[in-house]
Design a protein around this motif. Sequence first.
Motif, PDB file in Angstrom:
ATOM      1  N   GLY A 123      43.096  51.857  49.349  1.00  0.00           N
ATOM      2  CA  GLY A 123      44.500  51.474  49.318  1.00  0.00           C
ATOM      3  C   GLY A 123      45.014  51.080  47.950  1.00  0.00           C
ATOM      4  N   GLY A 124      44.346  51.520  46.889  1.00  0.00           N
ATOM      5  CA  GLY A 124      44.809  51.200  45.541  1.00  0.00           C
ATOM      6  C   GLY A 124      44.578  49.758  45.149  1.00  0.00           C
ATOM      7  N   ARG A 125      43.561  49.116  45.697  1.00  0.00           N
ATOM      8  CA  ARG A 125      43.273  47.703  45.424  1.00  0.00           C
ATOM      9  C   ARG A 125      42.238  47.625  44.318  1.00  0.00           C
ATOM     10  NH1 ARG A 125      44.796  45.549  50.919  1.00  0.00           N
ATOM     11  NH2 ARG A 125      45.673  47.409  51.875  1.00  0.00           N
ATOM     12  N   ARG A 126      42.596  46.997  43.210  1.00  0.00           N
ATOM     13  CA  ARG A 126      41.770  47.066  42.001  1.00  0.00           C
ATOM     14  C   ARG A 126      41.675  45.698  41.316  1.00  0.00           C
ATOM     15  NH1 ARG A 126      40.465  51.276  38.423  1.00  0.00           N
ATOM     16  NH2 ARG A 126      41.548  52.675  39.858  1.00  0.00           N
ATOM     17  N   ILE A 127      40.451  45.337  40.957  1.00  0.00           N
ATOM     18  CA  ILE A 127      40.197  44.150  40.142  1.00  0.00           C
ATOM     19  C   ILE A 127      39.501  44.590  38.865  1.00  0.00           C
ATOM     20  CG2 ILE A 127      38.850  42.021  39.939  1.00  0.00           C
ATOM     21  CD1 ILE A 127      39.293  41.493  42.866  1.00  0.00           C
ATOM     22  N   LYS A 128      40.007  44.126  37.745  1.00  0.00           N
ATOM     23  CA  LYS A 128      39.371  44.339  36.453  1.00  0.00           C
ATOM     24  C   LYS A 128      38.736  43.022  36.024  1.00  0.00           C
ATOM     25  CE  LYS A 128      40.300  45.897  31.713  1.00  0.00           C
ATOM     26  NZ  LYS A 128      41.356  46.404  30.796  1.00  0.00           N
ATOM     27  N   LEU A 129      37.427  43.033  35.821  1.00  0.00           N
ATOM     28  CA  LEU A 129      36.693  41.872  35.350  1.00  0.00           C
ATOM     29  C   LEU A 129      36.491  41.995  33.846  1.00  0.00           C
ATOM     30  CD1 LEU A 129      33.961  41.767  38.155  1.00  0.00           C
ATOM     31  CD2 LEU A 129      36.010  40.325  38.000  1.00  0.00           C
ATOM     32  N   VAL A 130      36.812  40.921  33.128  1.00  0.00           N
ATOM     33  CA  VAL A 130      36.706  40.909  31.666  1.00  0.00           C
ATOM     34  C   VAL A 130      35.860  39.714  31.254  1.00  0.00           C
ATOM     35  CG1 VAL A 130      37.983  40.749  29.491  1.00  0.00           C
ATOM     36  CG2 VAL A 130      38.971  42.011  31.438  1.00  0.00           C
ATOM     37  N   ARG A 131      34.889  39.948  30.387  1.00  0.00           N
ATOM     38  CA  ARG A 131      34.033  38.869  29.920  1.00  0.00           C
ATOM     39  C   ARG A 131      34.808  37.942  28.975  1.00  0.00           C
ATOM     40  NH1 ARG A 131      28.587  39.281  29.682  1.00  0.00           N
ATOM     41  NH2 ARG A 131      28.678  41.565  29.503  1.00  0.00           N
ATOM     42  N   GLU A 132      34.767  36.645  29.253  1.00  0.00           N
ATOM     43  CA  GLU A 132      35.358  35.641  28.366  1.00  0.00           C
ATOM     44  C   GLU A 132      34.594  34.336  28.545  1.00  0.00           C
ATOM     45  OE1 GLU A 132      39.473  33.117  27.551  1.00  0.00           O
ATOM     46  OE2 GLU A 132      39.587  35.001  28.669  1.00  0.00           O
ATOM     47  N   ASP A 133      34.031  33.809  27.459  1.00  0.00           N
ATOM     48  CA  ASP A 133      33.250  32.588  27.525  1.00  0.00           C
ATOM     49  C   ASP A 133      34.147  31.355  27.501  1.00  0.00           C
ATOM     50  OD1 ASP A 133      30.867  34.050  27.534  1.00  0.00           O
ATOM     51  OD2 ASP A 133      30.785  34.096  25.337  1.00  0.00           O
ATOM     52  N   GLY A 134      33.590  30.242  27.991  1.00  0.00           N
ATOM     53  CA  GLY A 134      34.250  28.954  27.867  1.00  0.00           C
ATOM     54  C   GLY A 134      35.336  28.661  28.881  1.00  0.00           C
ATOM     55  N   LEU A 135      35.408  29.426  29.950  1.00  0.00           N
ATOM     56  CA  LEU A 135      36.452  29.208  30.955  1.00  0.00           C
ATOM     57  C   LEU A 135      36.028  28.116  31.931  1.00  0.00           C
ATOM     58  CD1 LEU A 135      37.304  32.931  31.705  1.00  0.00           C
ATOM     59  CD2 LEU A 135      38.789  31.306  30.538  1.00  0.00           C
ATOM     60  N   PRO A 136      36.970  27.266  32.355  1.00  0.00           N
ATOM     61  CA  PRO A 136      36.636  26.273  33.379  1.00  0.00           C
ATOM     62  C   PRO A 136      36.136  26.961  34.650  1.00  0.00           C
ATOM     63  CG  PRO A 136      38.807  25.827  32.424  1.00  0.00           C
ATOM     64  CD  PRO A 136      38.372  27.176  31.915  1.00  0.00           C
ATOM     65  N   LEU A 137      35.087  26.418  35.240  1.00  0.00           N
ATOM     66  CA  LEU A 137      34.489  26.956  36.459  1.00  0.00           C
ATOM     67  C   LEU A 137      33.948  28.374  36.278  1.00  0.00           C
ATOM     68  CD1 LEU A 137      37.050  25.730  39.167  1.00  0.00           C
ATOM     69  CD2 LEU A 137      34.842  24.722  38.602  1.00  0.00           C
ATOM     70  N   GLY A 138      33.877  28.836  35.036  1.00  0.00           N
ATOM     71  CA  GLY A 138      33.279  30.137  34.763  1.00  0.00           C
ATOM     72  C   GLY A 138      34.182  31.326  34.952  1.00  0.00           C
ATOM     73  N   GLY A 139      35.490  31.097  35.185  1.00  0.00           N
ATOM     74  CA  GLY A 139      36.394  32.230  35.353  1.00  0.00           C
ATOM     75  C   GLY A 139      37.819  31.774  35.582  1.00  0.00           C
ATOM     76  N   ALA A 140      38.752  32.704  35.422  1.00  0.00           N
ATOM     77  CA  ALA A 140      40.168  32.414  35.662  1.00  0.00           C
ATOM     78  C   ALA A 140      40.923  33.721  35.810  1.00  0.00           C
ATOM     79  CB  ALA A 140      40.766  31.602  34.515  1.00  0.00           C
ATOM     80  N   LEU A 141      41.879  33.742  36.740  1.00  0.00           N
ATOM     81  CA  LEU A 141      42.733  34.922  36.876  1.00  0.00           C
ATOM     82  C   LEU A 141      43.611  35.021  35.634  1.00  0.00           C
ATOM     83  CD1 LEU A 141      44.299  36.314  40.032  1.00  0.00           C
ATOM     84  CD2 LEU A 141      45.726  36.135  38.016  1.00  0.00           C
ATOM     85  N   HIS A 142      43.618  36.185  34.996  1.00  0.00           N
ATOM     86  CA  HIS A 142      44.335  36.364  33.742  1.00  0.00           C
ATOM     87  C   HIS A 142      45.754  36.859  33.960  1.00  0.00           C
ATOM     88  CE1 HIS A 142      45.343  38.268  29.816  1.00  0.00           C
ATOM     89  NE2 HIS A 142      44.680  37.222  29.347  1.00  0.00           N
ATOM     90  N   HIS A 143      45.923  37.965  34.712  1.00  0.00           N
ATOM     91  CA  HIS A 143      47.260  38.451  35.030  1.00  0.00           C
ATOM     92  C   HIS A 143      47.204  39.449  36.176  1.00  0.00           C
ATOM     93  CE1 HIS A 143      46.093  41.840  32.305  1.00  0.00           C
ATOM     94  NE2 HIS A 143      46.887  42.548  33.095  1.00  0.00           N
ATOM     95  N   VAL A 144      48.379  39.718  36.738  1.00  0.00           N
ATOM     96  CA  VAL A 144      48.532  40.795  37.715  1.00  0.00           C
ATOM     97  C   VAL A 144      49.520  41.796  37.143  1.00  0.00           C
ATOM     98  CG1 VAL A 144      47.938  39.418  39.729  1.00  0.00           C
ATOM     99  CG2 VAL A 144      50.309  39.499  38.967  1.00  0.00           C
ATOM    100  N   ARG A 145      49.306  43.076  37.475  1.00  0.00           N
ATOM    101  CA  ARG A 145      50.157  44.133  36.933  1.00  0.00           C
ATOM    102  C   ARG A 145      50.842  44.890  38.065  1.00  0.00           C
ATOM    103  NH1 ARG A 145      46.779  48.186  33.895  1.00  0.00           N
ATOM    104  NH2 ARG A 145      46.676  49.339  35.859  1.00  0.00           N
TER     105      ARG A 145
END
Length: 244
Positions: A191-213
């Motif tokens: 259904g066109g459902r897509r997540i792009k994972l990008v490596r970035e160090d130092g984020l709280p809890l080890g991750g964060a949603l960056h943006h939606v397009r």
Amino acid sequence: MTTILDHLAVGTPDLSVGWDLFTGVLGGTWVYGGDSPGFWWGQLDYAAGPKIELLTPAAHPEVDFLERFLATRGAGPHHFNFMVSDIEAVLARIRAFGIEPVGVNLASPEWKEAFLHPRVAHGIVIQVAQQSGSPESEPPRELPEPGPPCRLDLIEHHVGDLDGAVRLFRDVLDGSLDAAGSETVELTWPGGRRIKLVREDGLPLGGALHHVRFARVAGAFTTQDRERAGLLAKQLGLTVELAG
């Protein structure tokens, strides 16, 4: 067994801002919603991609997770939801992966759910749920007329442990690997459902949603659309990219 990225949930104290952005500018159409203990929720659908769910607090003496979330970090992305056809099989897979789900509730035949804490889910709550039937409800009176139809093309999520996040979203949650590099990986669901994972160090809890397009099905976003979307998204604690 099937697993589908169903929606991204956004918590907000002001639903009108969410309606203006996700319906008025981005063309989301009402699916269903209603009251639950401690919060009200409503979902919007798009021409392709996952749905958007808006959450807002409702007074409850024992269920205040959303009030605490908003008090701690303000409006913003709250969870990913994955709809599954066999939740007990998915929970067994999650536990075999080394994660203990929380908030497991399998009592209702209509709705069974469990959650992964953001500390083990790379910075965001993950909800897995099994639903029986297709609920319906009337749209809220304040919902504006939808703008031109759009696709929710992409959710970009940044993580400290890229390899671990790929294993979770691919091996446990059935994402299909679409593109992979040393710093970014894209996974898809039907259904066109897509997540792009990008490596970035130092984020709280080890991750964060960056943006939606989002992208328009036909035509282009105007300068006014972009300005309005930017202002509304900021109030929702989000970054929204308008493609094209």
